[in-house]
Design a protein around this motif. Structure first.
Motif, PDB file in Angstrom:
ATOM      1  N   LEU A 173      -5.134 152.159 -40.704  1.00  0.00           N
ATOM      2  CA  LEU A 173      -5.651 151.207 -39.715  1.00  0.00           C
ATOM      3  C   LEU A 173      -5.661 151.772 -38.299  1.00  0.00           C
ATOM      4  CD1 LEU A 173      -3.740 148.031 -40.994  1.00  0.00           C
ATOM      5  CD2 LEU A 173      -6.146 148.593 -41.403  1.00  0.00           C
ATOM      6  N   THR A 174      -5.540 153.075 -38.182  1.00  0.00           N
ATOM      7  CA  THR A 174      -5.414 153.698 -36.861  1.00  0.00           C
ATOM      8  C   THR A 174      -6.554 153.331 -35.927  1.00  0.00           C
ATOM      9  OG1 THR A 174      -4.287 155.568 -37.897  1.00  0.00           O
ATOM     10  CG2 THR A 174      -5.092 155.885 -35.654  1.00  0.00           C
ATOM     11  N   ASN A 175      -7.755 153.216 -36.447  1.00  0.00           N
ATOM     12  CA  ASN A 175      -8.921 152.907 -35.623  1.00  0.00           C
ATOM     13  C   ASN A 175      -9.103 151.405 -35.381  1.00  0.00           C
ATOM     14  OD1 ASN A 175      -9.633 155.637 -35.425  1.00  0.00           O
ATOM     15  ND2 ASN A 175     -10.795 155.562 -37.338  1.00  0.00           N
ATOM     16  N   GLN A 176      -8.245 150.591 -35.999  1.00  0.00           N
ATOM     17  CA  GLN A 176      -8.409 149.135 -35.898  1.00  0.00           C
ATOM     18  C   GLN A 176      -7.290 148.448 -35.128  1.00  0.00           C
ATOM     19  OE1 GLN A 176      -9.469 149.182 -40.454  1.00  0.00           O
ATOM     20  NE2 GLN A 176      -9.852 147.119 -39.680  1.00  0.00           N
ATOM     21  N   LEU A 197       0.802 140.906 -41.391  1.00  0.00           N
ATOM     22  CA  LEU A 197      -0.479 140.913 -40.687  1.00  0.00           C
ATOM     23  C   LEU A 197      -1.215 142.230 -40.896  1.00  0.00           C
ATOM     24  CD1 LEU A 197      -2.606 139.846 -38.767  1.00  0.00           C
ATOM     25  CD2 LEU A 197      -1.052 140.312 -36.850  1.00  0.00           C
ATOM     26  N   LEU A 198      -0.492 143.349 -40.829  1.00  0.00           N
ATOM     27  CA  LEU A 198      -1.129 144.649 -41.036  1.00  0.00           C
ATOM     28  C   LEU A 198      -1.657 144.768 -42.470  1.00  0.00           C
ATOM     29  CD1 LEU A 198       1.376 146.995 -39.152  1.00  0.00           C
ATOM     30  CD2 LEU A 198      -0.844 146.140 -38.335  1.00  0.00           C
ATOM     31  N   GLN A 199      -0.880 144.291 -43.429  1.00  0.00           N
ATOM     32  CA  GLN A 199      -1.343 144.318 -44.815  1.00  0.00           C
ATOM     33  C   GLN A 199      -2.592 143.447 -44.989  1.00  0.00           C
ATOM     34  OE1 GLN A 199       1.764 143.818 -47.911  1.00  0.00           O
ATOM     35  NE2 GLN A 199       3.229 144.039 -46.245  1.00  0.00           N
ATOM     36  N   ALA A 200      -2.608 142.296 -44.355  1.00  0.00           N
ATOM     37  CA  ALA A 200      -3.761 141.407 -44.444  1.00  0.00           C
ATOM     38  C   ALA A 200      -4.997 142.062 -43.849  1.00  0.00           C
ATOM     39  CB  ALA A 200      -3.461 140.084 -43.736  1.00  0.00           C
ATOM     40  N   LEU A 201      -4.827 142.725 -42.720  1.00  0.00           N
ATOM     41  CA  LEU A 201      -5.942 143.413 -42.092  1.00  0.00           C
ATOM     42  C   LEU A 201      -6.496 144.495 -43.016  1.00  0.00           C
ATOM     43  CD1 LEU A 201      -7.667 143.759 -39.526  1.00  0.00           C
ATOM     44  CD2 LEU A 201      -5.927 145.351 -38.674  1.00  0.00           C
ATOM     45  N   ALA A 202      -5.604 145.210 -43.696  1.00  0.00           N
ATOM     46  CA  ALA A 202      -6.042 146.245 -44.631  1.00  0.00           C
ATOM     47  C   ALA A 202      -6.803 145.634 -45.811  1.00  0.00           C
ATOM     48  CB  ALA A 202      -4.834 147.039 -45.128  1.00  0.00           C
ATOM     49  N   VAL A 238       0.844 151.431 -39.518  1.00  0.00           N
ATOM     50  CA  VAL A 238      -0.580 151.453 -39.189  1.00  0.00           C
ATOM     51  C   VAL A 238      -1.230 152.721 -39.749  1.00  0.00           C
ATOM     52  CG1 VAL A 238      -2.221 151.721 -37.282  1.00  0.00           C
ATOM     53  CG2 VAL A 238      -0.462 149.946 -37.175  1.00  0.00           C
ATOM     54  N   GLN A 239      -0.562 153.839 -39.608  1.00  0.00           N
ATOM     55  CA  GLN A 239      -1.099 155.101 -40.124  1.00  0.00           C
ATOM     56  C   GLN A 239      -1.131 155.098 -41.646  1.00  0.00           C
ATOM     57  OE1 GLN A 239       1.242 158.233 -38.375  1.00  0.00           O
ATOM     58  NE2 GLN A 239       0.216 158.083 -36.393  1.00  0.00           N
ATOM     59  N   ILE A 240      -0.071 154.624 -42.257  1.00  0.00           N
ATOM     60  CA  ILE A 240       0.006 154.604 -43.722  1.00  0.00           C
ATOM     61  C   ILE A 240      -1.078 153.721 -44.321  1.00  0.00           C
ATOM     62  CG2 ILE A 240       1.431 153.815 -45.675  1.00  0.00           C
ATOM     63  CD1 ILE A 240       3.891 154.669 -43.979  1.00  0.00           C
ATOM     64  N   PRO A 277     -14.105 147.684 -41.346  1.00  0.00           N
ATOM     65  CA  PRO A 277     -13.640 148.582 -40.278  1.00  0.00           C
ATOM     66  C   PRO A 277     -13.910 148.080 -38.869  1.00  0.00           C
ATOM     67  CG  PRO A 277     -15.604 149.461 -41.348  1.00  0.00           C
ATOM     68  CD  PRO A 277     -15.152 148.306 -42.169  1.00  0.00           C
ATOM     69  N   ASP A 278     -14.782 147.067 -38.721  1.00  0.00           N
ATOM     70  CA  ASP A 278     -15.057 146.575 -37.374  1.00  0.00           C
ATOM     71  C   ASP A 278     -14.129 145.430 -36.979  1.00  0.00           C
ATOM     72  OD1 ASP A 278     -16.169 144.836 -39.214  1.00  0.00           O
ATOM     73  OD2 ASP A 278     -17.813 144.242 -37.898  1.00  0.00           O
ATOM     74  N   VAL A 279     -13.202 145.064 -37.859  1.00  0.00           N
ATOM     75  CA  VAL A 279     -12.213 144.035 -37.536  1.00  0.00           C
ATOM     76  C   VAL A 279     -11.023 144.709 -36.875  1.00  0.00           C
ATOM     77  CG1 VAL A 279     -10.680 142.259 -38.424  1.00  0.00           C
ATOM     78  CG2 VAL A 279     -12.941 142.585 -39.460  1.00  0.00           C
ATOM     79  N   SER A 280     -10.637 144.235 -35.684  1.00  0.00           N
ATOM     80  CA  SER A 280      -9.583 144.897 -34.921  1.00  0.00           C
ATOM     81  C   SER A 280      -8.426 143.953 -34.629  1.00  0.00           C
ATOM     82  CB  SER A 280     -10.148 145.440 -33.607  1.00  0.00           C
ATOM     83  OG  SER A 280     -10.663 144.382 -32.812  1.00  0.00           O
TER      84      SER A 280
END
Length: 220
Positions: A95-98, A60-65, A90-92, A70-73
């Motif tokens: 995605l810290t802001n998402q 899921l995190l990879q997909a978000l990246a 998340v940091q790597i 940037p407005d997708v959270s």
């Protein structure tokens, strides 16, 4: 067994059944089919579950990246042995802001009020209540073709995603963002299917029926 998938797993590991058995799907009580009043954010996804690698959160995190908007959270509700691992991921992935982590929440419907779509990206499952609960609440849902999930989706099983495939998940998430009306229509249809087939009263009826059947066997 709570699913045909669980029964087949048992059969494969044990080589068959040495006693009478029955598949009885989990069910929800009538009040759990109430629709959630959602203040739907424009671009917000929600994950609810134990934070461990088997639940597919890394996918899921990879997909978000991959979505690169940037407005997708993403709101992550839960705890577990791999929590620090995923916070580092998340940091790597930048995605810290998402991505925001929250403590476990009960009932899960409290998390749904924040969701444009719930994502259950599991790599393996039995017959997960979170999938039933999301469908019962009529919330758009993206999940994977593992374990008993296809049994929950029934005629909608073709909508399920391959486990561990961040690219396919990213495409599905983008579709939800681009055409949310279609996602809501599918959620309504899945809600009706789950209400018909996975109610608590039906589960109890089948369990009691099985025990009555066993008790009617002649004693040796």
């Amino acid at each position: 067994f709570d699913s045909k998938s669980s029964a087949e797993t048992y059969r494969g590991k044990m080589g068959g059944f040495s006693c009478a058995h029955r598949v009885v799907h989990n069910g929800l009580r009538d009040h759990e089919f109430d629709c959630v009043n959602r203040a739907v954010p424009a671009n917000q996804f929600v994950f609810v579950g134990e934070i461990r690698k088997l639940k597919g959160l890394d996918t899921l995190l990879q997909a978000l990246a991959l979505i690169k908007e940037p407005d997708v959270s993403l709101l992550v509700f839960g705890s577990g042995p791999d929590e620090e691992f995923f916070k580092n991921r998340v940091q790597i992935l930048g995605l810290t802001n998402q991505v925001t982590f929250h403590s476990p929440i009960f009932p899960a419907t409290k998390a749904f009020v924040n969701a444009r779509c719930v994502v259950v990206p599991s790599l393996a499952e039995s017959f997960p209540y979170i999938v039933l609960e999301t469908a019962a609440a009529k919330v758009p849902l993206l999940t994977t073709n593992v374990g008993g999930i296809p049994e929950i989706f029934g005629p909608h099983a073709h909508q399920l995603l391959p486990a561990g495939d961040a690219y396919e998940l990213a495409k599905a998430m983008q579709c939800v963002l681009d055409d949310h009306d279609s996602a809501e229509r599918l959620a309504a249809s899945l809600h009706n299917h789950v209400y018909t087939h996975f109610r608590f009263s039906t589960m109890v009826e089948h369990i009691v029926g099985f025990y009555n059947e066993l008790l009617s066997f002649p004693m040796e």
